[in-house]
Design a protein around this motif. Sequence first.
Motif, PDB file in Angstrom:
ATOM      1  N   ILE A   1      42.347  47.474  28.747  1.00 30.91           N
ATOM      2  CA  ILE A   1      42.169  46.304  27.740  1.00 30.91           C
ATOM      3  C   ILE A   1      43.634  45.395  28.797  1.00 30.91           C
ATOM      4  O   ILE A   1      43.045  44.351  28.625  1.00 30.91           O
ATOM      5  CB  ILE A   1      42.474  46.426  26.214  1.00 30.91           C
ATOM      6  N   SER A   2      44.094  46.514  29.225  1.00 29.03           N
ATOM      7  CA  SER A   2      45.728  44.901  29.857  1.00 29.03           C
ATOM      8  C   SER A   2      44.945  44.859  31.203  1.00 29.03           C
ATOM      9  O   SER A   2      46.011  44.257  32.003  1.00 29.03           O
ATOM     10  CB  SER A   2      46.712  46.547  30.071  1.00 29.03           C
ATOM     11  N   HIS A   3      43.442  44.943  31.684  1.00 32.22           N
ATOM     12  CA  HIS A   3      43.033  44.403  33.032  1.00 32.22           C
ATOM     13  C   HIS A   3      42.440  43.000  33.254  1.00 32.22           C
ATOM     14  O   HIS A   3      42.413  42.903  33.688  1.00 32.22           O
ATOM     15  CB  HIS A   3      42.290  45.728  33.665  1.00 32.22           C
ATOM     16  N   VAL A   4      42.267  42.376  31.341  1.00 33.28           N
ATOM     17  CA  VAL A   4      41.114  41.549  31.069  1.00 33.28           C
ATOM     18  C   VAL A   4      41.849  40.529  31.706  1.00 33.28           C
ATOM     19  O   VAL A   4      40.715  39.355  32.533  1.00 33.28           O
ATOM     20  CB  VAL A   4      41.119  41.309  30.027  1.00 33.28           C
ATOM     21  N   ASN A   5      43.316  39.793  32.009  1.00 35.28           N
ATOM     22  CA  ASN A   5      43.717  38.921  32.189  1.00 35.28           C
ATOM     23  C   ASN A   5      42.601  38.940  34.419  1.00 35.28           C
ATOM     24  O   ASN A   5      43.544  37.957  34.879  1.00 35.28           O
ATOM     25  CB  ASN A   5      44.538  38.634  32.292  1.00 35.28           C
ATOM     26  N   ILE A   6      43.638  40.035  34.564  1.00 32.40           N
ATOM     27  CA  ILE A   6      43.535  40.092  35.991  1.00 32.40           C
ATOM     28  C   ILE A   6      42.002  40.585  36.509  1.00 32.40           C
ATOM     29  O   ILE A   6      42.029  40.034  37.196  1.00 32.40           O
ATOM     30  CB  ILE A   6      44.347  42.160  36.136  1.00 32.40           C
ATOM     31  N   ILE A   7      41.094  41.077  35.527  1.00 34.68           N
ATOM     32  CA  ILE A   7      40.213  41.013  36.131  1.00 34.68           C
ATOM     33  C   ILE A   7      39.709  39.335  35.691  1.00 34.68           C
ATOM     34  O   ILE A   7      38.674  39.363  36.993  1.00 34.68           O
ATOM     35  CB  ILE A   7      39.053  41.801  35.631  1.00 34.68           C
ATOM     36  N   LYS A   8      39.694  38.868  35.001  1.00 29.72           N
ATOM     37  CA  LYS A   8      39.855  37.502  35.063  1.00 29.72           C
ATOM     38  C   LYS A   8      40.094  36.359  36.708  1.00 29.72           C
ATOM     39  O   LYS A   8      39.374  35.560  36.604  1.00 29.72           O
ATOM     40  CB  LYS A   8      40.046  36.433  33.744  1.00 29.72           C
ATOM     41  N   GLY A   9      41.299  36.931  36.622  1.00 33.73           N
ATOM     42  CA  GLY A   9      41.405  36.191  37.801  1.00 33.73           C
ATOM     43  C   GLY A   9      40.973  36.440  39.259  1.00 33.73           C
ATOM     44  O   GLY A   9      40.739  35.511  40.155  1.00 33.73           O
ATOM     45  N   TYR A  10      40.664  37.755  38.931  1.00 34.96           N
ATOM     46  CA  TYR A  10      40.108  38.230  40.214  1.00 34.96           C
ATOM     47  C   TYR A  10      38.705  37.482  40.584  1.00 34.96           C
ATOM     48  O   TYR A  10      38.246  37.815  41.974  1.00 34.96           O
ATOM     49  CB  TYR A  10      39.282  40.158  40.421  1.00 34.96           C
ATOM     50  N   ALA A  11      37.496  37.138  39.083  1.00 34.84           N
ATOM     51  CA  ALA A  11      36.326  37.060  39.431  1.00 34.84           C
ATOM     52  C   ALA A  11      36.673  35.578  40.124  1.00 34.84           C
ATOM     53  O   ALA A  11      36.103  35.217  40.171  1.00 34.84           O
ATOM     54  CB  ALA A  11      36.116  36.477  38.208  1.00 34.84           C
ATOM     55  N   LYS A  12      37.659  35.339  39.315  1.00 29.97           N
ATOM     56  CA  LYS A  12      37.785  32.996  39.526  1.00 29.97           C
ATOM     57  C   LYS A  12      38.479  33.703  41.247  1.00 29.97           C
ATOM     58  O   LYS A  12      37.611  32.335  42.260  1.00 29.97           O
ATOM     59  CB  LYS A  12      38.944  32.767  38.504  1.00 29.97           C
ATOM     60  N   GLU A  13      38.988  34.244  41.899  1.00 32.60           N
ATOM     61  CA  GLU A  13      39.418  34.425  43.097  1.00 32.60           C
ATOM     62  C   GLU A  13      37.720  34.224  44.377  1.00 32.60           C
ATOM     63  O   GLU A  13      37.878  33.626  44.956  1.00 32.60           O
ATOM     64  CB  GLU A  13      40.170  35.250  43.838  1.00 32.60           C
TER      65      GLU A  13
END
Length: 454
Positions: free
Chosen positions: A72-84
Motif C-alpha cells: 500500500i505504501s508504494h501505490v503513488n511510487i508505482i504510479k509515478g514509475y508507470a508514468k515514467e
Amino acid sequence: MRVLLVRPKPHKDTLGLQNVMVCEPLELEYLASNAEARGHKTKIIDMILEKKSLSFFLEKYRPDAVGITGYISHVNIIKGYAKEIKRFSPKIKVLVGGVHAEVCPEDFECAWIDYIIRANGIRTFVGILDSLENKREPERQPCVYDKELEAPKKETSFNYLFPDRSKVNRYRSEYYYMFHKNCSLIKTSFGCPYNCKFCFCRKITDGKYFCRDLDDIISELKGIKEREIYIVDDDFLVDRERILEFCRRLKEERIDKRYLIYGRADFIAGNEDVIRRFTKAGLRAVIVGLESCDKKQLDSYDKRTDVLMNERAVRILRKYGVECYGTFITGLDWERKDFEALGRWIKKLGIVFVNLQPLTPLRKTEMYERYRKDFIIREDEYEKWDLAHLVVRPSKISVRKFYFYTMLLYYKIMVNPKSAWYMVRKYGLWDTLKLSGGAFKVNLQYVKKLIQGR
C-alpha cells in the motif's frame, strides 16, 4: 517478450523497516522463473538498492513490458514509475500486482497502468505476456481488474516453478533481516487460519488458508545456497504435526540452515516440545505478534491470546536460545502511562527487539470504517500507510506526544547499555554498529514527525 521486473523504492516519507532490513523480491523471482519457462526474457531491478534511475534501465534493456509489485505504501511510487515508463515509450505495457493490488485494485487505476493483476498473480502475469507475444490483447478476465467483472476465484494450491534467485545475484550480498545476513526467503503456506480484526492477511486469500507440499518445500530448500532462511508465511506455527515432520525431513536430508519465522504466542506457549525440536533443526528467531500486555486490548483485537500466554511464549523462546522479535500495537486511546506500562512489561520479559505499530485500520479490514471519520492523513497519501505513521487521531494525547512516547519507548528498550552489550556479545560489534546505523535513520524520521506534529 523482453520483460523488466521492478521492485520499487519506498517514498522518502515512509517510515520503513528498509533501514534495518532489505530482503530479496521473492515475488519477482517467481515471475521471472515462470515467465522464462514460456520463452520470455526477464531482468529484475531492485530500486531499493540501485543508484541509477528507472529511465537508465528502460534505455538499457528496452523492455516490451514492465512488471511492478508493491504494498500500500508504494501505490503513488508505482504510479509515478508507470508514468515514467509511458513517457519513455507508450508502447511498453505496464503490469502491476502484489498484495495491495489483489485486495484494493482500484487504488492503482490510472492512465499509465495497462493491467492490474488482482488474483492468481503468476499464472495471470504469464498469460498476459503470452497474449502480447502473439500480438493480441489479452481477453477480459476477472483476474485482471475491470469494474465490470466480478471478483475472481482465487487459487487454493501453489504449483509453480521455484523462484529464480540467480536473477538478483548482483544484489544478494546486500539482502539481510536484522542480524540475518545473506538471507533467502521461502514461502510454504498462504493466508492465515486466524481472524484478528486489524489484520490484512486474510483479505489477500479471501479468508482461505492452504499449504505447499513438504516434498516441494524440501526440494526448494536443497537448492538454496544461503544458510539463513526467512520463512515468510503469515504464520508458520499452525500445525504441530506438519512442523515436526518438517524437522524430521530436515534431519533426514541433512539440510543445515537457520530459520527466521512468524509464529503466534499461543502455539509457542502450548507446544514447547515442538519449539525444542525445531531449535535443534535450526530455528533461530521468531517474529511474534504479542500486540499488548493488556487483556482488554488483546480481546478487542480478537487475538485469542492472553498476557500469561504471551509471557510463557517469550520464556520458552528464551529457554531454547531463540530470539524473540516482538511486535506491538500502540493504542489510539493511550496516554503516557500506557507506554510506560508496556515498557516495563517488555523489560521484565527481557525482549530486546521490538516493532511498535500504532493501530492502523487498513482498507477492507473490520476496523477500517469504524475509524475512517478520524483519519488525520488522506487516504491517497499511500506512502504514510506504513504501519508506523499515525493514521487515526489519538483520543487522549496529541499526535506530537504520541510520536514522542513511541520514540522514548524504543530508546528504553533498545538503546541502553544492557541491550547494546547483549547485541555485541551475541552478534558481534560490526553487525551491531550496522544495525544501529539503520535504527538511527529511522529515528531521524521519527524526529521529523515529532517536529511536524503530524
